[in-house]
Design a protein around this motif. Structure first.
Motif, PDB file in Angstrom:
ATOM      1  N   ASN A  91       0.851  -1.191   0.000  1.00  0.00           N
ATOM      2  CA  ASN A  91       0.000   0.000   0.000  1.00  0.00           C
ATOM      3  C   ASN A  91       0.889   1.245   0.000  1.00  0.00           C
ATOM      4  O   ASN A  91       1.772   1.391   0.857  1.00  0.00           O
ATOM      5  CB  ASN A  91      -0.912   0.023   1.227  1.00  0.00           C
TER       6      ASN A  91
ATOM      7  N   SER B 245      -4.096  -6.153  14.099  1.00  0.00           N
ATOM      8  CA  SER B 245      -5.151  -6.108  13.085  1.00  0.00           C
ATOM      9  C   SER B 245      -6.515  -6.402  13.694  1.00  0.00           C
ATOM     10  O   SER B 245      -7.550  -6.144  13.074  1.00  0.00           O
ATOM     11  CB  SER B 245      -4.856  -7.111  11.968  1.00  0.00           C
TER      12      SER B 245
ATOM     13  N   TYR C  17     -15.639   1.463  12.212  1.00  0.00           N
ATOM     14  CA  TYR C  17     -14.636   1.187  11.181  1.00  0.00           C
ATOM     15  C   TYR C  17     -13.512   2.205  11.254  1.00  0.00           C
ATOM     16  O   TYR C  17     -13.748   3.419  11.324  1.00  0.00           O
ATOM     17  CB  TYR C  17     -15.301   1.237   9.804  1.00  0.00           C
TER      18      TYR C  17
ATOM     19  N   PRO D 245     -10.639   3.642   9.043  1.00  0.00           N
ATOM     20  CA  PRO D 245     -10.118   3.657   7.668  1.00  0.00           C
ATOM     21  C   PRO D 245      -8.608   3.425   7.594  1.00  0.00           C
ATOM     22  O   PRO D 245      -8.132   2.766   6.677  1.00  0.00           O
ATOM     23  CB  PRO D 245     -10.489   5.058   7.166  1.00  0.00           C
TER      24      PRO D 245
ATOM     25  N   GLY E 130      -8.187  -0.228   8.205  1.00  0.00           N
ATOM     26  CA  GLY E 130      -9.026  -1.102   7.395  1.00  0.00           C
ATOM     27  C   GLY E 130      -9.684  -2.184   8.209  1.00  0.00           C
ATOM     28  O   GLY E 130     -10.020  -3.262   7.698  1.00  0.00           O
ATOM     29  N   SER E 131      -9.888  -1.925   9.508  1.00  0.00           N
ATOM     30  CA  SER E 131     -10.465  -2.914  10.424  1.00  0.00           C
ATOM     31  C   SER E 131     -11.731  -2.382  11.067  1.00  0.00           C
ATOM     32  O   SER E 131     -11.912  -1.161  11.195  1.00  0.00           O
ATOM     33  CB  SER E 131      -9.458  -3.288  11.522  1.00  0.00           C
TER      34      SER E 131
END
Length: 335
Positions: free
Chosen positions: A25, A120, A212, A214, A217-218
């Motif tokens: 990314n 994560s 959420y 951003p 992403g979790s």
């Protein structure tokens, strides 16, 4: 002084020609990195030859974390297929912040990057609270206009505080779109890790809240339901306003019926109060909502004519209490 400033400006401008990727990314210029703890994270740098023939990756600030790198921190790394590559593995046991620094002989100052080291799984980083209490496996219930406070409480050493979150929701049954509202608003990014949530439409149904992040992403999810409870005394519907209802009986025995919505199946209802009324079954009493979706009490005036109140407490609805005040009409039930 002017010479030093010009060198520094030139160096910064040079690093802007480089591009950093974490786990494939692209990292925007000036953005904080995210490294997942307990996992191998790939680090890749694209840079022109005039900027760096070789690169050295250093750990400028370790934040008391155990971080492994391959190639090792401090080693000079040659290009592979035009890029510079590392694998970084933070220890699984702890989160925090570190600073990575890239060094090139062709550039005077290093290219430094602040980085989060984080799990994560958001459950490793924060405790989810509803009205300052731990969430229940039976889900979170909303009754009429009562609102619930949803909060993420970062655990010690977690860098979660300061990250933006978005609250979203999904209707699972019955409820119409737009049934759920929040402050901060649904769909809005916020750094404030708590939300005031309520259902703004009547009826019952099920939905799922999502918090959420951003940047990571979790998400973390909360199973919720909007329940409906109705009361009838002496055959008359008891209107509830702000969780309080008013009802009247005469001298004879009357039936007090509590009706529940299907979403309450298996929930616990605790009934207290009764005051100077004769009540069967005796109070306090607890009942489990069964497929009949109703529960009955027989109430009758005692020797006193004073008003009495019934208190209804529901599992999953937090500290909310429904109150039904029962008044005695001495002139009623006269033959």
């Amino acid at each position: 002084m002017t010479t030093k400033t010009n060198v520094t400006t030139k160096a910064a401008s040079s690093w802007e020609q480089a591009t950093l990727f974490i786990n494939d990314n692209k990292v925007e210029w000036g953005a904080e990195l995210v490294l997942l703890r307990g996992q191998v994270n790939t680090v890749r740098v694209e840079a022109p030859v005039e900027l760096a023939e070789r690169l050295n990756l250093g750990l400028a600030e370790h934040g008391d974390l155990n971080i492994l790198a391959s190639p090792d921190f401090g080693d000079c790394v040659a290009r592979v297929d035009g890029d510079f590559n590392w694998k970084i593995t933070p220890d699984a046991g702890r989160s925090g912040r570190i600073t990575l620094a890239f060094f090139s002989r062709e550039v005077v100052v290093p290219w430094e990057h602040r980085s989060l080291v984080i799990s994560s799984n958001l459950a490793d980083e924060a405790d989810l609270k509803i009205d300052d209490k731990a969430t229940s496996d039976s889900g979170t219930a909303f009754l009429r206009e009562n609102r619930r406070n949803v909060k993420l409480v970062p655990k010690p050493n977690s860098p979660l505080a300061g990250l933006a979150f978005i609250m979203r929701y999904e209707i699972l049954s019955t409820l119409l779109p737009g049934a759920v509202e929040s402050v901060p608003a649904i769909g809005a990014e916020t750094l404030n890790l708590q939300w005031d949530v309520g259902c703004i439409t009547a009826g019952d149904g099920a939905f799922r809240l999502e918090l959420y992040c951003p940047k990571l992403g979790s998400s973390v999810f909360i199973e919720c339901k909007q329940i409906d409870v109705r009361y009838y005394l002496a055959g008359k519907y008891v209107e509830m306003i702000g969780g309080v209802g008013e009802a009247t009986i005469g001298k004879s025995q009357e039936i007090f019926v509590v009706y529940s919505s299907p979403e309450m199946l298996g929930d616990t209802v605790k009934v207290e109060g009764g005051g100077f009324l004769s009540v069967k079954p005796n109070l306090p009493a607890t009942f489990i909502v069964d497929p009949s979706m109703s529960w009955r009490m027989d109430v009758q005036k005692n020797i006193y004519s004073w008003s009495s109140e019934f208190l209804f407490k529901f599992s999953g609805v937090g500290d909310h209490v429904d109150v039904v005040n029962v008044h005695i009409n001495e002139s009623a039930n006269q033959v």
